[in-house]
Design a protein around this motif. Structure first.
Motif, short mmCIF file in Angstrom:
data_model
loop_
_atom_site.label_atom_id
_atom_site.label_comp_id
_atom_site.label_asym_id
_atom_site.label_seq_id
_atom_site.Cartn_x
_atom_site.Cartn_y
_atom_site.Cartn_z
N VAL A 170 37.21 44.42 35.45
CA VAL A 170 37.92 43.33 35.16
C VAL A 170 37.08 42.30 33.95
CG1 VAL A 170 38.51 41.50 36.47
CG2 VAL A 170 39.45 43.24 37.18
N ILE A 188 49.54 43.51 33.11
CA ILE A 188 48.22 42.76 33.78
C ILE A 188 48.66 41.64 33.04
CG2 ILE A 188 46.22 42.41 35.37
CD1 ILE A 188 48.39 44.38 36.39
N ARG A 196 54.23 51.82 34.83
CA ARG A 196 53.14 51.46 33.68
C ARG A 196 53.38 49.85 34.66
NH1 ARG A 196 53.04 52.92 27.54
NH2 ARG A 196 52.52 54.70 27.54
N ASP A 205 50.98 44.74 41.44
CA ASP A 205 51.05 45.18 40.99
C ASP A 205 49.80 46.89 40.46
OD1 ASP A 205 52.99 43.87 39.87
OD2 ASP A 205 50.97 42.39 38.62
N THR A 206 49.01 46.48 41.02
CA THR A 206 48.18 48.09 40.78
C THR A 206 48.17 48.53 42.29
OG1 THR A 206 46.09 46.47 41.76
CG2 THR A 206 46.48 46.42 39.53
N GLN A 247 37.26 48.82 46.99
CA GLN A 247 38.61 49.59 45.55
C GLN A 247 38.17 47.98 44.56
OE1 GLN A 247 42.11 49.64 47.08
NE2 GLN A 247 41.81 52.02 46.69
N LEU A 278 48.69 40.72 41.99
CA LEU A 278 47.86 41.44 40.73
C LEU A 278 47.55 42.94 42.32
CD1 LEU A 278 45.38 42.79 38.93
CD2 LEU A 278 44.04 40.93 40.12
N GLU A 279 46.95 42.48 43.19
CA GLU A 279 47.17 43.78 44.39
C GLU A 279 48.83 44.73 44.53
OE1 GLU A 279 43.93 42.04 47.98
OE2 GLU A 279 45.94 41.14 47.37
N LEU A 310 42.26 44.93 47.20
CA LEU A 310 41.24 43.89 46.82
C LEU A 310 39.95 43.50 47.17
CD1 LEU A 310 42.68 43.26 43.18
CD2 LEU A 310 41.46 45.75 44.08
N LEU A 314 47.02 48.65 44.87
CA LEU A 314 45.76 48.65 45.61
C LEU A 314 44.61 46.95 46.65
CD1 LEU A 314 43.33 49.90 42.15
CD2 LEU A 314 44.41 51.18 44.41
N GLN A 350 45.75 36.34 36.21
CA GLN A 350 45.22 37.68 36.92
C GLN A 350 44.29 38.10 37.58
OE1 GLN A 350 49.05 39.86 36.18
NE2 GLN A 350 49.22 39.70 38.77
N LEU A 392 36.71 47.88 40.51
CA LEU A 392 37.20 47.28 39.44
C LEU A 392 36.38 45.81 38.91
CD1 LEU A 392 40.29 47.11 40.37
CD2 LEU A 392 40.12 48.66 38.42
#
Length: 305
Positions: A74, A7, A4, A48-49, A66, A45-46, A53, A51, A11, A70
């Motif tokens: 968001v 976020i 897990r 952590d995910t 992607q 953020l990228e 963005l 992805l 962010q 989202l």
């Protein structure tokens, strides 16, 4: 075990601002942050995910597929954060979470009530409001039983000892029938004329013994709403005493008519009261609601001149 990640709202704010403005520098200006801070928040953020963005290959960053996927979620999360923060502040300040209002439609022009609620919402948007349709005595009963915080009713001669009330305006009742009804053809309508025809009555008026329509006919149909009453009058069925603010559109359209009587030369006036119970202390929102409705009715009145 599935990992897990956390976020931070900052962010998401940086991502949404960059997507909306089209550049990291513009996003930084809108958020009051340094561009390097915004870039770092988005990069984290990228990470952590997992992805990508934004496509940074051009002069300005562009959302990837992607990122576009989202963006809606968001924005929903940010709106939820905003509502959560606003409600938390309100609850800490002692603001009520919700208010319930019992409304007797005969006592107030609903257009004016809506204007009051619109002004109330501007200041207390986090407070949930429930509106209950409750004629006369049933509105007072809801307040007495704690099922409503405030009641809007026709004035009563006597309230329970634990009630507070405020007189805020007045309304008028007029005698009406459909245009095609035989009473409409009479130059003057007598009590005996009314006695010979069907009377349409709202079944839960605040004090039936005090209202002028009592015992004026031995043929009475009881209704629960004025909308049904207006429909029946328009069809030519019966006569009724109705609040002028409810009857006016039907009178102006020619669907119903005001009857001239030889026993009452002016409309029946009634006062409008706001009522609430002392057993349940009203918070800032409840007090403001009472002030808003009071101001609306005392300055404009429930009836136009």
């Amino acid at each position: 075990m599935e990992s897990r990640f956390f976020i931070a709202p900052e962010q998401l704010e940086a991502f949404e601002a960059a997507a909306r403005s089209g550049s990291f520098s513009a996003a930084a200006r809108s958020l009051g942050k340094a561009q390097s801070t915004v870039s770092g928040l988005i990069s984290n953020l990228e990470i952590d995910t997992g992805l990508t963005l934004f496509d940074r290959s051009g002069r300005e960053p562009k959302l990837t597929a992607q990122g576009r996927s989202l963006l809606h979620d968001v924005r929903s999360l940010l709106n939820s954060y905003s509502r959560f923060e606003a409600k938390s502040r309100s609850l800490n300040a002692g603001l009520e979470e919700s208010l319930t209002i019992a409304v007797d439609e005969s006592a107030i022009d609903l257009g004016q009530l809506v204007q009051s609620l619109d002004r109330f919402y501007t200041e207390f948007g986090t407070v949930s409001v429930s509106l209950l349709h409750a004629s006369g005595e049933s509105a007072a009963a809801l307040v007495r039983e704690g099922k409503a915080d405030v009641g809007i009713v026709l004035s009563q001669s006597d309230y329970p000892e634990d009630f507070d009330f405020r007189g805020v305006g007045s309304c008028s009742f007029v005698l009406v029938s459909g245009k095609s009804h035989s009473l409409a053809a009479l130059e003057k309508v007598s009590i005996q004329d009314l006695h010979n025809h069907l009377h349409l009555r709202i079944s839960a008026n605040s004090d039936p013994a005090s209202l002028p329509e009592n015992d004026l006919s031995d043929r009475i149909w009881y209704l629960e709403s004025y909308s049904l009453c207006m429909a029946m009058l328009t069809a030519g069925l019966g006569w009724a005493f109705a609040p002028l603010h409810i009857a006016r559109p039907y009178i102006e359209s020619g669907a119903i008519t005001v009857l001239n009587t030889d026993f009452q030369l002016t409309p029946y006036p009634y006062c409008t009261d706001l009522i609430w119970s002392r057993r349940k202390t009203l918070g800032p929102a409840g007090r403001r609601l009472i002030d808003e409705i009071s101001h609306s009715l005392s300055t404009e009145g429930t009836e136009a001149a």
